[in-house]
Design a protein around this motif. Structure first.
Motif, PDB file in Angstrom:
ATOM      1  N   HIS A  62       0.981  -1.191  -0.088  1.00  0.00           N
ATOM      2  CA  HIS A  62       0.001   0.013  -0.034  1.00  0.00           C
ATOM      3  C   HIS A  62       0.891   1.408   0.004  1.00  0.00           C
ATOM      4  O   HIS A  62       0.576   2.129  -0.825  1.00  0.00           O
ATOM      5  CB  HIS A  62      -0.890   0.002   0.965  1.00  0.00           C
ATOM      6  N   LYS A  63       1.956   1.331   0.690  1.00  0.00           N
ATOM      7  CA  LYS A  63       2.851   2.323   0.729  1.00  0.00           C
ATOM      8  C   LYS A  63       3.529   2.498  -0.326  1.00  0.00           C
ATOM      9  O   LYS A  63       3.987   3.541  -0.815  1.00  0.00           O
ATOM     10  CB  LYS A  63       3.743   2.446   2.028  1.00  0.00           C
ATOM     11  N   ARG A  64       4.034   1.406  -1.224  1.00  0.00           N
ATOM     12  CA  ARG A  64       4.851   1.812  -2.279  1.00  0.00           C
ATOM     13  C   ARG A  64       3.976   1.957  -3.585  1.00  0.00           C
ATOM     14  O   ARG A  64       4.469   2.402  -4.572  1.00  0.00           O
ATOM     15  CB  ARG A  64       5.409   0.384  -2.556  1.00  0.00           C
ATOM     16  N   LEU A  65       2.768   1.918  -3.474  1.00  0.00           N
ATOM     17  CA  LEU A  65       1.978   2.691  -4.630  1.00  0.00           C
ATOM     18  C   LEU A  65       1.781   3.972  -4.796  1.00  0.00           C
ATOM     19  O   LEU A  65       1.594   4.759  -3.685  1.00  0.00           O
ATOM     20  CB  LEU A  65       0.282   2.136  -4.467  1.00  0.00           C
ATOM     21  N   PRO A  66       2.560   4.571  -5.924  1.00  0.00           N
ATOM     22  CA  PRO A  66       2.560   5.927  -5.886  1.00  0.00           C
ATOM     23  C   PRO A  66       1.295   6.861  -5.940  1.00  0.00           C
ATOM     24  O   PRO A  66       0.244   6.055  -6.384  1.00  0.00           O
ATOM     25  CB  PRO A  66       3.134   6.157  -7.414  1.00  0.00           C
ATOM     26  N   ASN A  67       1.231   7.983  -5.694  1.00  0.00           N
ATOM     27  CA  ASN A  67       0.046   8.556  -5.424  1.00  0.00           C
ATOM     28  C   ASN A  67      -0.132   9.518  -6.831  1.00  0.00           C
ATOM     29  O   ASN A  67      -1.247   9.920  -7.083  1.00  0.00           O
ATOM     30  CB  ASN A  67      -0.010   9.745  -4.274  1.00  0.00           C
ATOM     31  N   GLN A  68       1.123   9.892  -7.583  1.00  0.00           N
ATOM     32  CA  GLN A  68       0.841  10.697  -8.784  1.00  0.00           C
ATOM     33  C   GLN A  68       0.375   9.942  -9.917  1.00  0.00           C
ATOM     34  O   GLN A  68      -0.669  10.066 -10.559  1.00  0.00           O
ATOM     35  CB  GLN A  68       2.208  11.458  -8.815  1.00  0.00           C
ATOM     36  N   ASP A  69       1.356   9.073 -10.428  1.00  0.00           N
ATOM     37  CA  ASP A  69       1.105   8.259 -11.766  1.00  0.00           C
ATOM     38  C   ASP A  69      -0.074   7.305 -11.616  1.00  0.00           C
ATOM     39  O   ASP A  69      -0.491   6.801 -10.608  1.00  0.00           O
ATOM     40  CB  ASP A  69       2.272   7.674 -12.314  1.00  0.00           C
ATOM     41  N   ASN A  70      -0.677   7.360 -12.897  1.00  0.00           N
ATOM     42  CA  ASN A  70      -1.836   6.367 -12.939  1.00  0.00           C
ATOM     43  C   ASN A  70      -2.812   6.554 -11.617  1.00  0.00           C
ATOM     44  O   ASN A  70      -3.283   5.487 -11.194  1.00  0.00           O
ATOM     45  CB  ASN A  70      -1.301   5.124 -13.263  1.00  0.00           C
ATOM     46  N   LYS A  71      -3.114   7.659 -11.742  1.00  0.00           N
ATOM     47  CA  LYS A  71      -4.079   7.769 -10.257  1.00  0.00           C
ATOM     48  C   LYS A  71      -5.270   6.840 -10.013  1.00  0.00           C
ATOM     49  O   LYS A  71      -5.617   6.487  -9.210  1.00  0.00           O
ATOM     50  CB  LYS A  71      -4.376   9.387 -10.175  1.00  0.00           C
ATOM     51  N   LYS A  72      -6.018   6.564 -11.247  1.00  0.00           N
ATOM     52  CA  LYS A  72      -7.314   6.061 -10.973  1.00  0.00           C
ATOM     53  C   LYS A  72      -6.923   4.300 -10.729  1.00  0.00           C
ATOM     54  O   LYS A  72      -7.751   3.920  -9.870  1.00  0.00           O
ATOM     55  CB  LYS A  72      -7.976   5.837 -12.426  1.00  0.00           C
ATOM     56  N   LEU A  73      -5.961   3.768 -11.237  1.00  0.00           N
ATOM     57  CA  LEU A  73      -5.618   2.353 -11.068  1.00  0.00           C
ATOM     58  C   LEU A  73      -5.263   2.342  -9.625  1.00  0.00           C
ATOM     59  O   LEU A  73      -5.405   1.424  -8.798  1.00  0.00           O
ATOM     60  CB  LEU A  73      -4.742   2.007 -11.842  1.00  0.00           C
ATOM     61  N   ASN A  74      -3.998   3.466  -9.197  1.00  0.00           N
ATOM     62  CA  ASN A  74      -3.431   3.237  -8.176  1.00  0.00           C
ATOM     63  C   ASN A  74      -4.629   3.568  -6.792  1.00  0.00           C
ATOM     64  O   ASN A  74      -4.511   2.953  -5.592  1.00  0.00           O
ATOM     65  CB  ASN A  74      -2.479   4.273  -7.714  1.00  0.00           C
ATOM     66  N   ALA A  75      -5.452   4.206  -7.211  1.00  0.00           N
ATOM     67  CA  ALA A  75      -6.737   4.617  -6.003  1.00  0.00           C
ATOM     68  C   ALA A  75      -7.253   3.361  -5.776  1.00  0.00           C
ATOM     69  O   ALA A  75      -7.840   3.157  -4.697  1.00  0.00           O
ATOM     70  CB  ALA A  75      -7.255   5.993  -6.306  1.00  0.00           C
ATOM     71  N   PHE A  76      -7.734   2.605  -7.158  1.00  0.00           N
ATOM     72  CA  PHE A  76      -8.547   1.574  -7.054  1.00  0.00           C
ATOM     73  C   PHE A  76      -7.892   0.492  -5.984  1.00  0.00           C
ATOM     74  O   PHE A  76      -8.259   0.007  -5.402  1.00  0.00           O
ATOM     75  CB  PHE A  76      -8.583   1.153  -8.484  1.00  0.00           C
ATOM     76  N   LEU A  77      -6.371   0.294  -6.490  1.00  0.00           N
ATOM     77  CA  LEU A  77      -5.877  -0.612  -5.771  1.00  0.00           C
ATOM     78  C   LEU A  77      -5.519  -0.446  -4.242  1.00  0.00           C
ATOM     79  O   LEU A  77      -5.794  -1.453  -3.355  1.00  0.00           O
ATOM     80  CB  LEU A  77      -4.298  -0.779  -6.167  1.00  0.00           C
ATOM     81  N   LYS A  78      -5.189   1.057  -3.858  1.00  0.00           N
ATOM     82  CA  LYS A  78      -5.377   0.964  -2.458  1.00  0.00           C
ATOM     83  C   LYS A  78      -6.604   0.915  -1.855  1.00  0.00           C
ATOM     84  O   LYS A  78      -6.837   0.563  -0.757  1.00  0.00           O
ATOM     85  CB  LYS A  78      -5.024   2.760  -2.324  1.00  0.00           C
ATOM     86  N   ASP A  79      -7.657   1.407  -2.359  1.00  0.00           N
ATOM     87  CA  ASP A  79      -9.034   1.153  -1.674  1.00  0.00           C
ATOM     88  C   ASP A  79      -9.340  -0.487  -1.651  1.00  0.00           C
ATOM     89  O   ASP A  79      -9.788  -0.849  -0.722  1.00  0.00           O
ATOM     90  CB  ASP A  79     -10.213   1.460  -2.751  1.00  0.00           C
ATOM     91  N   LYS A  80      -8.904  -1.082  -2.579  1.00  0.00           N
ATOM     92  CA  LYS A  80      -9.069  -2.779  -2.430  1.00  0.00           C
ATOM     93  C   LYS A  80      -8.193  -3.211  -1.411  1.00  0.00           C
ATOM     94  O   LYS A  80      -8.639  -4.071  -0.563  1.00  0.00           O
ATOM     95  CB  LYS A  80      -8.562  -3.322  -3.693  1.00  0.00           C
ATOM     96  N   ILE A  81      -7.063  -2.628  -0.998  1.00  0.00           N
ATOM     97  CA  ILE A  81      -6.447  -3.352   0.146  1.00  0.00           C
ATOM     98  C   ILE A  81      -6.785  -2.907   1.233  1.00  0.00           C
ATOM     99  O   ILE A  81      -6.900  -3.427   2.184  1.00  0.00           O
ATOM    100  CB  ILE A  81      -4.569  -2.763   0.084  1.00  0.00           C
ATOM    101  N   SER A  82      -7.384  -1.529   1.395  1.00  0.00           N
ATOM    102  CA  SER A  82      -8.006  -1.139   2.482  1.00  0.00           C
ATOM    103  C   SER A  82      -9.262  -1.864   2.988  1.00  0.00           C
ATOM    104  O   SER A  82      -9.508  -2.322   4.011  1.00  0.00           O
ATOM    105  CB  SER A  82      -8.527   0.282   2.616  1.00  0.00           C
ATOM    106  N   ASP A  83      -9.789  -2.364   1.932  1.00  0.00           N
ATOM    107  CA  ASP A  83     -11.183  -3.289   2.075  1.00  0.00           C
ATOM    108  C   ASP A  83     -11.082  -4.329   2.717  1.00  0.00           C
ATOM    109  O   ASP A  83     -11.906  -5.214   2.893  1.00  0.00           O
ATOM    110  CB  ASP A  83     -12.070  -3.299   0.774  1.00  0.00           C
TER     111      ASP A  83
END
Length: 827
Positions: free
Chosen positions: A149-170
């Motif tokens: 979760h920490k290694r996923l970047p916040n800037q590039d490819n925001k939609k996919l990274n946000a999706f992945l972070k949400d999935k990890i949190s869930d």
């Protein structure tokens, strides 16, 4: 190398033990609280190579493990003894072939739909008990996912990274099972709970005049070694309203018998909190009783906060909470209490340090039939409707003949069954060791008499249950089990060995409920899918295959959604037919219903006047102290609920593994297993879709389980809302002929409304069913469509490499699946 987070528990323990120099070493290896308890000797040798500190650590850890396992009675402090206990639990069916046998010979299945009945797990033959293995795996995978979760970047490819972070949190879920405990005063509820969880002095017990008046939840405290009580108060505005209601009742009945049950109950409540001062209040104004001087010891009440009590021992906490939970001013811990606060308490949550049986289970000591206070009554109904198991507790000597436990079962059956999620009812007969004239028998003779009476009690109770047609609309015979227990003998071991008291059977049942295996497997399965997507997202050379597989998936999804829609529409049609019949029966029977409530044969004239005043003041319900609860709304809705009960139980079953709507949500499938074989280049993305499919089905089944409670209760709720103005008008009636006028007001309203009231209740329920269908289809389609878009139609620029993490989680996943069942793995 992955950076693993260390928790405060391990750091604190190492400091206390004089081993602070090893903190960094433990931190580097990611040793947290869960994994600390599960260290092998070889692991310790690797962590602490120096002989002196290692010997000190092993000694301290052994003592800590022994302390942590005190609730698993009679276990030692070695892992071999823990394994022996696990094997005894697995063999329990052979030791006790009786009506209360809780074992299940079936293998535990993957609980991705959330419908498991928690059967006994398949025995494993490794050294560490399976639950410890699960804890290690869960801790390891959680640490891995935190790092990803920490290694996923916040800037590039925001939609996919946000999706992945949400999935990890869930992934983070805390599945808790509620076990509700009912029983009359003196039946032994508190002693039973204390014995089962291995805390002899936790809940106050012992006085037959004492009465637990508020809901008490018992959970584990995994954050501290302290005993805690979390006291939640009712809102002060509600207490003020209740005071007005109590004083109005006393004023309206000033010329009635002061020894009347309801008057005595009100006087007891006011005297508990205010002493005798409430009797001297000028003009009997509740405003004066809201003065801060009455609440100096509980400033949290005025501040709308919870009060937290923390103690070193169970006995100390028990003495402190008695004033918040019980109406007992003359005995035991209560003899020195000057002011009692239970009238203001909504709920008390007691937390026991590190109790394994309560890790994912909450025991709830429940008052019998709701409460006059709105907050307490709403919470009571919510908890009863959320219990997966209910324990009905009564003394063994009159188990079948005692009225109160059967009345509790009958009055709550619809709330627990079609209106709830209860799967099992345990009728627990306490004090099984008490035999009359036991001094005239030998020890063997007493044991024989105990066993004989226990068997007779089980037969009599089972026979009585078979007569309860109202309860059996909601629960089959398979849901009902009888236990004959002795909490005293379990602790004293004078006449019976522990197994013969049947307390260990209840402990094994809780252990099965508490089994965290499905939680671990669900988390690891979700993590495995997310890591597969991350790794697959970096592949850019398979555009053609992605296009082809997307086409197949979207076509398959349309087909599967149609399969889900059809049985839901059929259920809607079936309910509409049932409710049409129920409406007609309701119209024709409302006169009879009104007569049974407004003109009861068990009380005459003035005696019923104050009861009816309570009914209309409380929106149609009232519980006389020594009689069943009166609920006019439930009575008026009874033909409607009767008309749908059978269909509702079939459509939304609590028991079994079919699932709602004949299991149609659980069988939804995009056929990813077949597609993996066909499209090898997008295998990782398809693995993710498979795990996402299972997760959304789990989520939807939980949503259905909660929504069905609201749907079932909507019939009574709509009737209550339609009757509200009528109750309000009747409550304002005073003076001569007030009883007749209240009756006339209610009867006129019902007769004028009957052609619309029951139709409206039907329409509300059907509309809620329609909305449920639409929400399920929408959530299923949107969730899976988004997963397809982001896994197969979005490039993974700047996505981190998770090869190492994927290999580790895959290994854990396959290990867990292998211990759960022997089905084919995903890959």
């Amino acid at each position: 190398m992955l950076f693993l987070v260390m928790d405060d528990f391990v750091r604190t323990k190492l400091t206390e033990w004089g081993l602070s120099e090893w903190i960094e070493r433990f931190k580097d290896e990611g040793i947290d609280e869960e994994s600390l308890y599960c260290l092998y000797d070889q692991d310790i040798d690797n962590l602490i190579p120096k002989l002196g500190p290692r010997a000190k650590f092993k000694k301290r850890l052994k003592l800590l493990q022994k302390e942590q396992n005190t609730t698993n009675q009679e276990t030692g402090d070695s892992s071999a003894q823990c394994q022996q206990q696990h094997e005894e639990a697995a063999d329990s069916a052979q030791v006790w072939p009786s009506t209360s046998d809780t074992s299940d010979k079936g293998k535990r299945k993957l609980d991705l739909q959330g419908e498991s009945n928690s059967p006994t797990r398949k025995r494993r033959h490794d050294i560490i008990p399976e639950s410890y293995t699960d804890k290690i795996i869960l801790s390891d995978v959680k640490n891995i996912m935190r790092c990803v979760h920490k290694r996923l970047p916040n800037q590039d490819n925001k939609k996919l990274n946000a999706f992945l972070k949400d999935k990890i949190s869930d992934l983070e879920t805390d599945k808790r099972e509620l076990v509700g405990v009912f029983g009359k005063t003196g039946a032994g509820k508190s002693s039973l709970i204390n014995a089962v969880i291995g805390e002899k002095n936790l809940l106050p017990s012992g006085s037959i005049s004492a009465c637990t008046t508020v809901m008490i939840k018992v959970e584990t405290n995994m954050q501290s070694q302290k005993y805690e009580a979390d006291i939640e108060f009712i809102p002060k505005e509600e207490w003020k309203d209740e005071l007005w209601s109590l004083f109005n009742f006393l004023g309206d009945n000033a010329d009635q018998d002061k020894e009347d049950d309801d008057c005595l109950e009100i006087a007891e409540k006011l005297s508990a909190l205010y002493g005798e001062e409430w009797k001297e209040i000028p003009n009997k104004s509740p405003e004066n009783l809201m003065d801060n001087k009455y609440f100096r010891e509980i400033p949290e009440f005025h501040l709308s906060r919870r009060k937290i009590l923390t103690c070193e021992s169970a006995k100390e906490l028990s003495a402190k909470i008695v004033k918040y939970t019980r109406s007992d001013s003359e005995h035991g811990d209560g003899k020195d209490v000057k002011r009692w606060y239970w009238p203001l308490v909504k709920c008390v949550t007691v937390r026991v340090p590190r109790n394994d049986l309560l890790q994912h289970v909450t025991l709830v000591d429940l008052p019998g039939n709701g409460d006059r206070n709105k907050s307490r009554d709403k919470m009571w109904k919510g908890v009863v409707g959320s219990c997966s198991t209910v324990w009905i507790v009564t003394e063994v000597n009159r188990a079948a003949a005692e009225k109160e436990p059967w009345e509790i079962l009958e009055s709550t059956s619809s709330l627990m069954g079609n209106g709830g999620q209860c799967q099992q009812i345990h009728f627990i007969c306490t004090k099984s060791d008490l035999i009359a004239d036991s001094a005239f028998h030998s020890a063997a003779g007493v044991r024989a008499l105990i066993f004989k009476r226990n068997m007779q009690a089980k037969e009599a109770v089972s026979k009585e249950f078979s007569k309860l047609n109202k309860v059996k609309k909601h629960f089959s015979d398979d849901c009902f089990k009888v236990f004959t227990v002795s909490s005293e003998e379990f602790l004293q071991k004078e006449r019976l060995n522990p197994d013969e008291t049947e307390i260990p059977k209840l402990q094994r049942f809780l252990q099965n409920l508490n089994d965290c295996h499905s939680e671990t497997l669900n988390y690891v399965s979700g993590a495995y899918g997310i890591l597969s997507l991350i790794q697959g997202a970096s592949c850019r050379e398979v555009a053609d295959q992605k296009t082809d597989v997307c086409t197949e998936l979207e076509e398959k999804m349309r087909h599967e959604l149609d399969k889900v829609r059809k049985p839901m529409e059929e259920a809607h049609e079936a309910f509409e037919k049932c409710l049409n019949e129920g409406v007609e029966k309701s119209k024709s029977s409302c006169e009879r219903v009104l007569k049974s409530v407004l003109h009861p044969t068990w009380v005459k004239g003035g005696g019923f006047h104050k009861i009816l005043k309570c009914i209309v003041a409380n929106n149609g319900t009232h519980k006389p102290k020594r009689r069943k609860q009166i609920n006019l709304n439930v009575k008026l809705a009874s033909c409607l609920t009767d008309s749908i009960d059978e269909e509702f139980k079939k459509t939304f079953p609590n028991e079994g593994k079919c699932g709602p709507f004949n299991g149609v949500v659980s069988t939804f499938s995009l056929d990813t297993t077949r597609l993996i074989q066909k499209y090898k280049d997008v295998e990782l993305q398809l693995i993710f879709l498979k795990t996402e499919e299972e997760k959304i089905k789990t989520k939807l089944n939980k949503i259905i389980r909660e929504r069905k409670k609201t749907i079932y209760s909507s019939l009574t709720t709509t009737i209550e809302e339609t009757m509200h103005d009528c109750y309000k008008k009747a409550a304002e009636i005073r003076g001569q002929d007030s009883l007749k006028n209240m009756r006339d007001t209610i009867e006129k309203h019902v007769y004028d409304s009957k052609n619309t009231m029951f139709e409206q209740a039907k329409d509300v329920m059907l509309n809620q069913l329609r909305c449920l269908k639409e929400d399920i289809l929408k959530t299923l389609e949107e969730t899976m469509q988004e997963s397809i878009e982001l896994s197969l139609k979005t490039d993974g620029d700047s996505i981190p490499d998770v090869t190492e993490e994927l290999v580790m989680v895959k290994q854990h996943y396959n290990e867990l699946r292998g211990s759960a069942d022997e089905e084919t793995l995903i890959w």
